[in-house]
Design an enzyme around this catalytic site. Structure first.
Site, PDB file in Angstrom:
ATOM      1  N   ASP A   1      14.246  68.511 -23.634  1.00 31.13           N
ATOM      2  CA  ASP A   1      13.535  68.228 -22.378  1.00 31.13           C
ATOM      3  C   ASP A   1      14.429  67.904 -21.176  1.00 31.13           C
ATOM      4  O   ASP A   1      14.170  66.933 -20.454  1.00 31.13           O
ATOM      5  CB  ASP A   1      12.530  67.085 -22.591  1.00 31.13           C
ATOM      6  CG  ASP A   1      11.501  67.400 -23.673  1.00 31.13           C
ATOM      7  OD1 ASP A   1      11.592  68.474 -24.290  1.00 31.13           O
ATOM      8  OD2 ASP A   1      10.610  66.567 -23.910  1.00 31.13           O
TER       9      ASP A   1
ATOM     10  N   HIS B   1       2.853  70.333 -20.106  1.00 32.46           N
ATOM     11  CA  HIS B   1       1.511  69.754 -20.206  1.00 32.46           C
ATOM     12  C   HIS B   1       0.461  70.471 -19.348  1.00 32.46           C
ATOM     13  O   HIS B   1       0.745  70.848 -18.212  1.00 32.46           O
ATOM     14  CB  HIS B   1       1.539  68.285 -19.763  1.00 32.46           C
ATOM     15  CG  HIS B   1       2.385  67.401 -20.622  1.00 32.46           C
ATOM     16  ND1 HIS B   1       2.362  67.437 -21.995  1.00 32.46           N
ATOM     17  CD2 HIS B   1       3.277  66.422 -20.288  1.00 32.46           C
ATOM     18  CE1 HIS B   1       3.196  66.518 -22.467  1.00 32.46           C
ATOM     19  NE2 HIS B   1       3.772  65.907 -21.460  1.00 32.46           N
TER      20      HIS B   1
ATOM     21  N   LYS C   1       6.263  72.362 -26.084  1.00 32.37           N
ATOM     22  CA  LYS C   1       5.461  71.335 -26.769  1.00 32.37           C
ATOM     23  C   LYS C   1       4.697  70.510 -25.747  1.00 32.37           C
ATOM     24  O   LYS C   1       5.011  70.544 -24.561  1.00 32.37           O
ATOM     25  CB  LYS C   1       6.363  70.421 -27.601  1.00 32.37           C
ATOM     26  CG  LYS C   1       7.336  69.657 -26.740  1.00 32.37           C
ATOM     27  CD  LYS C   1       8.298  68.846 -27.560  1.00 32.37           C
ATOM     28  CE  LYS C   1       9.236  68.078 -26.678  1.00 32.37           C
ATOM     29  NZ  LYS C   1       8.594  67.126 -25.765  1.00 32.37           N
TER      30      LYS C   1
ATOM     31  N   CYS D   1      11.270  61.382 -26.624  1.00 30.40           N
ATOM     32  CA  CYS D   1      11.276  62.672 -27.322  1.00 30.40           C
ATOM     33  C   CYS D   1      12.543  62.926 -28.139  1.00 30.40           C
ATOM     34  O   CYS D   1      12.490  63.594 -29.173  1.00 30.40           O
ATOM     35  CB  CYS D   1      11.021  63.798 -26.335  1.00 30.40           C
ATOM     36  SG  CYS D   1       9.310  63.764 -25.735  1.00 30.40           S
TER      37      CYS D   1
HETATM   38  C1  VGL Z   1       8.960  62.465 -22.624  1.00 26.90           C
HETATM   39  C2  VGL Z   1       7.657  60.797 -21.715  1.00 26.90           C
HETATM   40  C3  VGL Z   1       6.579  61.647 -21.687  1.00 26.90           C
HETATM   41  C4  VGL Z   1      10.287  62.913 -23.140  1.00 26.90           C
HETATM   42  C5  VGL Z   1       7.884  63.329 -22.601  1.00 26.90           C
HETATM   43  O1  VGL Z   1      10.594  64.113 -23.074  1.00 26.90           O
HETATM   44  O2  VGL Z   1      11.040  62.057 -23.626  1.00 26.90           O
HETATM   45  N1  VGL Z   1       8.830  61.212 -22.196  1.00 26.90           N
HETATM   46  N2  VGL Z   1       6.699  62.901 -22.126  1.00 26.90           N
HETATM   47 ZN    ZN Z   2       5.276  64.378 -21.658  1.00 32.20          ZN
END
Ligand code: VGL
Ligand code: ZN
Length: 190
Positions: A18, A62, A103, A142
């Protein structure tokens, strides 16, 4: 001095979790220091590419009104909306040939881990990967979930400590402890 990325070898994979604009400076869920990990990750990408080691990059992706958003009763401000600029990878990331794992697309639950209902473990086995080197965002969310699931799936997991940042410092430290206790190797150095 030997850099840790020189240890990359056959059977390894590089996983960037991410590294998206919304988690970096100016993003909707900016993680402190996130931009600092990009040059480091670029070194890892370059080293992996030179050795023909597969590179995987996950992305949070999302739908609007995702259940993890505060307005829906979740924990987070809206972020990484599918197809938005904020969901794109950091502009400085030198990704060449890589495979994206998408995801967080479900309407009924969040998926923090790259292994959560993505088929990623199957793909890794198909590609002969037994050990993953991991960096990215966020350490306590994540990255943590992905490392724990990777261990559970039987992969050796090596966390590149300098190539990740937490949303919350204290949770980050606790995550490091829990990952190490579960069998992950925490790698220090660039
Ligand atoms: C994440 C908060 C919400 C991440 C994803 O990638 O760590 N953190 N969604
Ligand atoms: Zn997220």
């Amino acid at each position: 001095m030997a850099e840790p990325y020189e240890k990359l070898q056959r059977g390894d994979g590089l996983l960037l979790v991410d590294v998206q604009r919304d988690f970096c400076a100016g993003g909707r869920l900016a993680v402190a220091g996130a931009d600092e990990i990009v040059p480091l990750l670029n070194n890892w990408i370059t080293a992996a590419t030179a050795k023909n080691i597969p590179v995987y990059a996950s992305r949070d992706w999302h739908p609007v009104r995702h259940p993890s958003f505060q307005e829906q009763g979740g924990k987070w401000p809206p972020h990484c909306l599918a197809d938005s600029d904020g969901a794109r990878f950091h502009a400085g990331l030198r990704l060449q040939e890589w495979l994206a794992i998408t995801k967080g697309v479900r309407f009924d639950q969040d998926q923090y881990s790259v292994f959560d209902q993505t088929g990623f473990a199957v793909q890794l086995r198909r590609e002969g990967v037994r050990r993953l080197w991991v960096g990215g965002l966020a350490l306590d969310v994540c990255v943590f979930a992905s490392v724990m699931d990777g261990l559970q799936e039987g992969f050796a997991m090596q966390l590149i400590r300098q190539a990740t940042r937490p949303v919350n410092e204290k949770d980050g430290d606790e995550s490091l402890d829990r990952m190490a206790r579960a069998g992950a190797i925490i790698i220090d150095g660039s």
